[in-house]
Structures are given as structure tokens and as C-alpha cells.
Design an enzyme around this catalytic site. Structure first.
Site, mmCIF file in Angstrom:
data_model
loop_
_atom_site.group_PDB
_atom_site.id
_atom_site.type_symbol
_atom_site.label_atom_id
_atom_site.label_comp_id
_atom_site.label_asym_id
_atom_site.label_seq_id
_atom_site.Cartn_x
_atom_site.Cartn_y
_atom_site.Cartn_z
ATOM 1 C CG LEU A 1 -5.461 -3.073 26.104
ATOM 2 C CD1 LEU A 1 -6.705 -3.230 26.964
ATOM 3 C CD2 LEU A 1 -4.515 -4.239 26.311
ATOM 4 C CG ASN B 1 3.618 -5.561 23.725
ATOM 5 O OD1 ASN B 1 3.095 -4.688 24.429
ATOM 6 N ND2 ASN B 1 3.093 -6.769 23.604
ATOM 7 C CD GLU C 1 3.987 -6.289 33.213
ATOM 8 O OE1 GLU C 1 3.582 -6.928 32.242
ATOM 9 O OE2 GLU C 1 3.283 -5.432 33.793
ATOM 10 C CG HIS D 1 2.049 -10.928 26.475
ATOM 11 N ND1 HIS D 1 0.844 -10.434 26.015
ATOM 12 C CD2 HIS D 1 1.802 -12.181 26.908
ATOM 13 C CE1 HIS D 1 -0.080 -11.363 26.161
ATOM 14 N NE2 HIS D 1 0.464 -12.426 26.704
ATOM 15 N N GLY E 1 -1.384 2.632 33.570
ATOM 16 C CA GLY E 1 -0.101 3.263 33.264
ATOM 17 C C GLY E 1 0.980 3.070 34.317
ATOM 18 C CB SER E 2 1.587 0.687 37.103
ATOM 19 O OG SER E 2 1.691 -0.576 36.486
ATOM 20 C CG ASN E 3 4.552 -1.805 33.089
ATOM 21 O OD1 ASN E 3 5.623 -2.270 33.442
ATOM 22 N ND2 ASN E 3 3.417 -2.466 33.197
ATOM 23 C CG ASP F 1 0.638 -10.742 22.380
ATOM 24 O OD1 ASP F 1 1.030 -9.598 22.611
ATOM 25 O OD2 ASP F 1 -0.472 -11.174 22.732
#
Ligand code: GAR
Length: 187
Positions: free
Chosen positions: A85, A102, A174, A104, A12-14, A145
Site C-alpha cells: 500500500l 503490481n 488473483e 490491482h 498475504g494470500s497472494n 496504478d
């Protein structure tokens, strides 16, 4: 006010960067964290930040209502996938047309598709001796994707890179760009 739900499966860093970026924004806030994995780091982040969570049940997500009524109950306008995921079911895409994005960790259309996540992506990039990699932020459609690309940023792949060192460089990209691009979408 745009109410954002972040869907995440892992550390969960983003998610954390996005939560922090909108903590004091008059335009958007992260109202909900949706996760498919008990014990995932992102759930601890949600608890620390006092953000509501939903832990997905596979049956209900893929063969039930895809949690559309729960998301509407939280007034969610925008769904942000950040290391999520599971494939997004058609029922959810129909309920949020053009409102699911999303990130990627590669330059799509290369190195996307089923099984291409996290270190698998970075390993494939290194195995193919790519000189550069990067990030892709895109709309989500019914294929993995695949949806229209909103933004890409590039970084070098160094000869001595491992999946871990490359992942670190990608995560920096990111964290810089995902909150900014979301900010543009909600402005
Ligand atoms: C991110 O690098 C994201 O791009 C990737 O998972 C990581 C999650 O990190 N997503 C995919 O690979 C999707 N195919 P985080 O949990 O620290 O945000």
C-alpha cells in the site's frame, strides 16, 4: 534462477499462492518478503515458509536508498507487489526498470489511484453499479496504478454483492492468474 521479492502490507494470500507456485521451480523462487506493517499476516506466512523478511522504515524507503542495496544483497531480480500500500519511490523504480509488477483488484484504468485499495475499490465498483470487475496485472511506474498492463481478467458484479463477496471473487481470480503470469515473465 530468478529471485523474487514480494512486497506486501496485509494478509498475504497472494504472497502465499506465489510462494507455493514457485516452491519447487528451477526457474524462480521467492527469496524475500518485504513489508511496511509490523504484525501483518504476510510476515507470519514468511516465517512459516522460512523466507527472509525486511520490515521497511518509512524514512529509509522514501528518503534514503529505497532499500536498493538490501535488495541487491538478496540478488533480487523481480519485485512483485501483492497488496503493497505504499507508493514505490523513484529510486527503486530506477534500480529495477521493467522489473516491478503490481496486481490491482479492478479493471484499470478504472478504480485506480491514491486511496483505491482493497475494499475501497470494491465499494466504488458497487456504488457505480458496474456489471463487471476484475483484476489488472501491470508494470509499476512512478504514478499510482498506471504502468503498462500485462494481463486482465474479468468477473461479474452481482446485484446482491457486498465489498466482501466481490473481494472473494476477485481474490480467486488473483490467486489463479498472478502466479501464472509471473511464471510467464520468468520463463
Ligand atoms: C489484493 O486484492 C490486491 O489486489 C489488493 O490488495 C489485496 C491484498 O490481498 N491490492 C490493492 O488494492 C493495491 N491497490 P492479500 O494480502 O490477501 O494478497
Amino acid at each position: 534462477m530468478t529471485h523474487i521479492a514480494i512486497f506486501a502490507s496485509g494478509a498475504g494470500s497472494n504472497a502465499l499462492k506465489i510462494i507455493e507456485a514457485f516452491a519447487h521451480s528451477p526457474r524462480a523462487k521467492v527469496s524475500l518478503i518485504v513489508c511496511n506493517k509490523a504484525g501483518a499476516g504476510v510476515l507470519q506466512i514468511a516465517e512459516n515458509k522460512q523466507i527472509a523478511t525486511i520490515l521497511l522504515d518509512k524514512e529509509q524507503f522514501f528518503r534514503g536508498n529505497a532499500y536498493t542495496s538490501e535488495l541487491k544483497a538478496f540478488s533480487i531480480d523481480l519485485i512483485v507487489l501483492a497488496g503493497f500500500l505504499w507508493k514505490v519511490p523513484p529510486a527503486l523504480i530506477r534500480a529495477y526498470p521493467g522489473k516491478i509488477i503490481n496486481i490491482h483488484p479492478a479493471l484499470l484504468p478504472k478504480y485506480g489511484g491514491r486511496g483505491m485499495y482493497g475494499h475501497h475499490v470494491h465499494q466504488a465498483v458497487i456504488d457505480h453499479k458496474e456489471k463487471e470487475s476484475g483484476i489488472t496485472i501491470h508494470y509499476v511506474d512512478e504514478l499510482y496504478d498506471h504502468g503498462n498492463i500485462i494481463f486482465q481478467a474479468r468477473c461479474p458484479v452481482l446485484p446482491e454483492d457486498t465489498p466482501e463477496t466481490l473481494a472473494k471473487r476477485i481474490h480467486q481470480l488473483e490467486h489463479t492468474h498472478y502466479p501464472r503470469v509471473i511464471g510467464e515473465l520468468v520463463s
